[in-house]
Design a protein around this motif. Structure first.
Motif, PDB file in Angstrom:
ATOM      1  N   ASN A  81       0.859  -1.174   0.000  1.00 15.94           N
ATOM      2  CA  ASN A  81       0.000   0.000   0.000  1.00 15.94           C
ATOM      3  C   ASN A  81       0.899   1.230   0.000  1.00 15.94           C
ATOM      4  O   ASN A  81       2.101   1.131   0.280  1.00 15.94           O
ATOM      5  N   PHE A  82       0.345   2.404  -0.292  1.00 20.51           N
ATOM      6  CA  PHE A  82       1.176   3.596  -0.497  1.00 20.51           C
ATOM      7  C   PHE A  82       0.739   4.731   0.411  1.00 20.51           C
ATOM      8  O   PHE A  82      -0.415   5.164   0.371  1.00 20.51           O
ATOM      9  N   LEU A  83       1.678   5.176   1.246  1.00 21.30           N
ATOM     10  CA  LEU A  83       1.453   6.323   2.126  1.00 21.30           C
ATOM     11  C   LEU A  83       2.010   7.580   1.482  1.00 21.30           C
ATOM     12  O   LEU A  83       3.209   7.659   1.193  1.00 21.30           O
ATOM     13  N   THR A  84       1.163   8.556   1.247  1.00 21.89           N
ATOM     14  CA  THR A  84       1.634   9.869   0.821  1.00 21.89           C
ATOM     15  C   THR A  84       1.559  10.806   2.014  1.00 21.89           C
ATOM     16  O   THR A  84       0.848  10.549   2.987  1.00 21.89           O
ATOM     17  N   SER A  85       2.285  11.889   1.964  1.00 19.97           N
ATOM     18  CA  SER A  85       2.350  12.798   3.110  1.00 19.97           C
ATOM     19  C   SER A  85       2.264  14.237   2.626  1.00 19.97           C
ATOM     20  O   SER A  85       1.788  14.514   1.527  1.00 19.97           O
ATOM     21  N   SER A  86       2.749  15.143   3.448  1.00 18.13           N
ATOM     22  CA  SER A  86       2.755  16.559   3.079  1.00 18.13           C
ATOM     23  C   SER A  86       4.069  16.958   2.424  1.00 18.13           C
ATOM     24  O   SER A  86       4.361  18.150   2.294  1.00 18.13           O
ATOM     25  N   VAL A  87       4.868  15.962   1.998  1.00 10.37           N
ATOM     26  CA  VAL A  87       6.158  16.222   1.350  1.00 10.37           C
ATOM     27  C   VAL A  87       6.265  15.373   0.088  1.00 10.37           C
ATOM     28  O   VAL A  87       5.993  14.171   0.119  1.00 10.37           O
TER      29      VAL A  87
ATOM     30  N   VAL B 206      -4.241   3.810  -1.185  1.00  7.73           N
ATOM     31  CA  VAL B 206      -3.388   4.980  -1.006  1.00  7.73           C
ATOM     32  C   VAL B 206      -3.973   5.809   0.129  1.00  7.73           C
ATOM     33  O   VAL B 206      -5.184   6.020   0.190  1.00  7.73           O
ATOM     34  N   SER B 207      -3.112   6.274   1.025  1.00  7.54           N
ATOM     35  CA  SER B 207      -3.556   7.152   2.105  1.00  7.54           C
ATOM     36  C   SER B 207      -2.807   8.473   2.007  1.00  7.54           C
ATOM     37  O   SER B 207      -1.605   8.496   1.736  1.00  7.54           O
ATOM     38  N   GLN B 208      -3.528   9.559   2.224  1.00  5.95           N
ATOM     39  CA  GLN B 208      -2.926  10.895   2.167  1.00  5.95           C
ATOM     40  C   GLN B 208      -2.768  11.440   3.583  1.00  5.95           C
ATOM     41  O   GLN B 208      -3.665  11.295   4.415  1.00  5.95           O
ATOM     42  N   GLY B 209      -1.637  12.096   3.849  1.00 11.29           N
ATOM     43  CA  GLY B 209      -1.338  12.540   5.202  1.00 11.29           C
ATOM     44  C   GLY B 209      -0.994  14.012   5.308  1.00 11.29           C
ATOM     45  O   GLY B 209       0.074  14.371   5.817  1.00 11.29           O
ATOM     46  N   LEU B 210      -1.872  14.885   4.856  1.00 17.18           N
ATOM     47  CA  LEU B 210      -1.640  16.320   4.976  1.00 17.18           C
ATOM     48  C   LEU B 210      -1.834  16.772   6.421  1.00 17.18           C
ATOM     49  O   LEU B 210      -2.497  16.116   7.222  1.00 17.18           O
ATOM     50  N   VAL B 211      -1.244  17.930   6.762  1.00 11.31           N
ATOM     51  CA  VAL B 211      -1.469  18.551   8.071  1.00 11.31           C
ATOM     52  C   VAL B 211      -2.778  19.329   7.996  1.00 11.31           C
ATOM     53  O   VAL B 211      -2.919  20.266   7.210  1.00 11.31           O
ATOM     54  N   VAL B 212      -3.748  18.927   8.805  1.00 13.76           N
ATOM     55  CA  VAL B 212      -5.097  19.479   8.747  1.00 13.76           C
ATOM     56  C   VAL B 212      -5.516  19.900  10.151  1.00 13.76           C
ATOM     57  O   VAL B 212      -5.456  19.109  11.091  1.00 13.76           O
ATOM     58  N   ILE B 213      -5.960  21.158  10.302  1.00 15.31           N
ATOM     59  CA  ILE B 213      -6.285  21.710  11.621  1.00 15.31           C
ATOM     60  C   ILE B 213      -7.653  22.392  11.568  1.00 15.31           C
ATOM     61  O   ILE B 213      -7.754  23.599  11.297  1.00 15.31           O
ATOM     62  N   PRO B 214      -8.733  21.663  11.830  1.00 16.56           N
ATOM     63  CA  PRO B 214     -10.047  22.311  11.893  1.00 16.56           C
ATOM     64  C   PRO B 214     -10.180  23.150  13.159  1.00 16.56           C
ATOM     65  O   PRO B 214      -9.675  22.781  14.222  1.00 16.56           O
ATOM     66  N   THR B 215     -10.858  24.274  13.038  1.00 15.79           N
ATOM     67  CA  THR B 215     -10.932  25.230  14.151  1.00 15.79           C
ATOM     68  C   THR B 215     -12.356  25.439  14.659  1.00 15.79           C
ATOM     69  O   THR B 215     -12.597  26.367  15.438  1.00 15.79           O
ATOM     70  N   ASP B 216     -13.308  24.608  14.268  1.00 14.51           N
ATOM     71  CA  ASP B 216     -14.717  24.849  14.571  1.00 14.51           C
ATOM     72  C   ASP B 216     -14.967  25.102  16.056  1.00 14.51           C
ATOM     73  O   ASP B 216     -15.663  26.047  16.429  1.00 14.51           O
ATOM     74  N   SER B 217     -14.423  24.248  16.920  1.00 24.01           N
ATOM     75  CA  SER B 217     -14.665  24.384  18.359  1.00 24.01           C
ATOM     76  C   SER B 217     -13.465  24.947  19.112  1.00 24.01           C
ATOM     77  O   SER B 217     -13.433  24.921  20.338  1.00 24.01           O
ATOM     78  N   ALA B 218     -12.487  25.461  18.380  1.00 23.02           N
ATOM     79  CA  ALA B 218     -11.275  25.997  19.017  1.00 23.02           C
ATOM     80  C   ALA B 218     -11.580  27.310  19.728  1.00 23.02           C
ATOM     81  O   ALA B 218     -12.456  28.080  19.322  1.00 23.02           O
TER      82      ALA B 218
END
Length: 342
Positions: free
Chosen positions: A198-204, A239-251
């Motif tokens: 399987n293939f792991l992709t990231s933010s790079v 394939v899995s994608q691994g971006l940096v994701v920061i939801p702020t709804d309840s922040a």
């Protein structure tokens, strides 16, 4: 490009597991609590990073062994174990053991290449063989063979009161299909596909050709398509994608300010390839779940995957991760097509 993105099928997250050198137990406990929270929230998978001689998880397999006894459903992955630090035979034993303990939930991700700062660590790591060690794909192939049940030795049978096996024990039959390769180049994508991983992709990614597009999403899309073109399962290959994701709804306002400042500090590295390896970084995605979903639906690579392991920022606190994961599970996941289950 597909007219619409694939509905999200598996929602996962990735953590580095930082800790204070003066109190490492608390940091490791925090990581385990976050994985437990992920299961309660309905995440499909939790992944841990690998950090040697740093203040992050140095032994992800051990941490996931502990996590396997505190969870019952969530899949547990490594993203990734750098094989330059590992003996493939011993690692195969550890992975199979944890997979058995977890009831078949382990998803080991690996990568190749010399260990980071190799000149500084080689005498401690390989004092007698530092100049002859092989750090390429052959190391992955050996691991694959051992995990998939190929003989590790020509000897098997009874010797006195002891029984010996030719293959790695325990053998976990399904583990061989859950091995992932973490790659950011066309060559690695092709190799992973050819070997049924399987293939792991990231933010790079690597912007390998100076004349090619500098658009991160387009480069990552080319890797996904190269992988599937060479995989026996074709378009169905995982394939899995691994971006940096920061939801702020309840922040809180303070958290939102911290998240925005974090992303702003890291933004300059996304504008042009970095260093001799021409590494190109994806911008961090910060905003409401609706805003992030809109950006992901427009992301060329995201449109062709249906699994994610969103990366949690390295330096945030436990309460920040709780808020981010809660928003991911209850708001962002459904916005991407995966119903909330927590």
């Amino acid at each position: 490009m597909p007219p619409t993105p694939r509905p999200l099928r598996k929602l996962g997250f990735l953590t580095i597991g930082l800790f204070d050198a003066a109190d490492p137990g608390r940091g490791h406990e925090s990581t385990l609590e976050i994985i437990e929270l992920g299961e309660r929230l309905g995440f499909d998978s939790a992944w841990v990073r690998h950090r040697h001689l740093q203040y992050g998880i140095s032994s992800p397999v051990a941490v996931l062994a502990a996590a396997s006894q505190r969870t019952s459903r969530i899949e547990l992955g490594t993203a990734v174990i750098p094989l330059g630090w590992e003996n493939p035979l011993r690692l195969a034993e550890d992975l199979a053991t944890v997979d058995v303990l977890s009831g078949g939930r382990l998803n080991p991700g690996v990568s190749v290449g010399p260990p980071m700062h190799y000149d500084q660590v080689k005498d401690a790591l390989y004092p007698d063989t530092a100049d002859t060690e092989e750090f390429g794909y052959e190391r992955v192939r050996r691991l694959l063979d051992f995990v998939r049940g190929k003989p590790a030795t020509g000897f098997g049978g009874v010797e006195g009161f002891e029984v010996f096996s030719e293959v790695v024990q325990p053998h976990s039959p399904g583990l061989g299909s859950r091995l992932w390769y973490g790659g950011g180049s066309l060559r690695s994508a092709r190799w992973a596909g050819e070997h049924g991983m399987n293939f792991l992709t990231s933010s790079v990614v690597k912007a390998e050709d100076p004349g090619e597009s500098r658009d991160f999403a387009e480069i990552q899309l080319s890797h996904i398509r190269e992988f599937r073109a060479h995989h026996p399962d074709g378009d169905a290959a995982r394939v899995s994608q691994g971006l940096v994701v920061i939801p702020t709804d309840s922040a809180t306002p303070e958290q939102r300010a911290k998240y925005a400042e974090y992303a702003a500090r890291r933004l300059p590295r996304t504008t042009t390839p970095q260093g001799p390896g021409r590494l190109l970084f994806a911008p961090d995605l910060v905003g409401s779940s609706a805003e992030i979903a809109e950006r992901l639906h427009a992301h060329a690579a995201f449109r062709e995957i249906d699994e994610v392991a969103f990366a949690l920022p390295f330096t945030f606190g436990h309460e920040d991760y709780v808020q981010i994961l809660t928003d991911m599970a209850t708001l962002l996941g459904p916005a991407l097509g995966r119903p909330a289950t927590g």
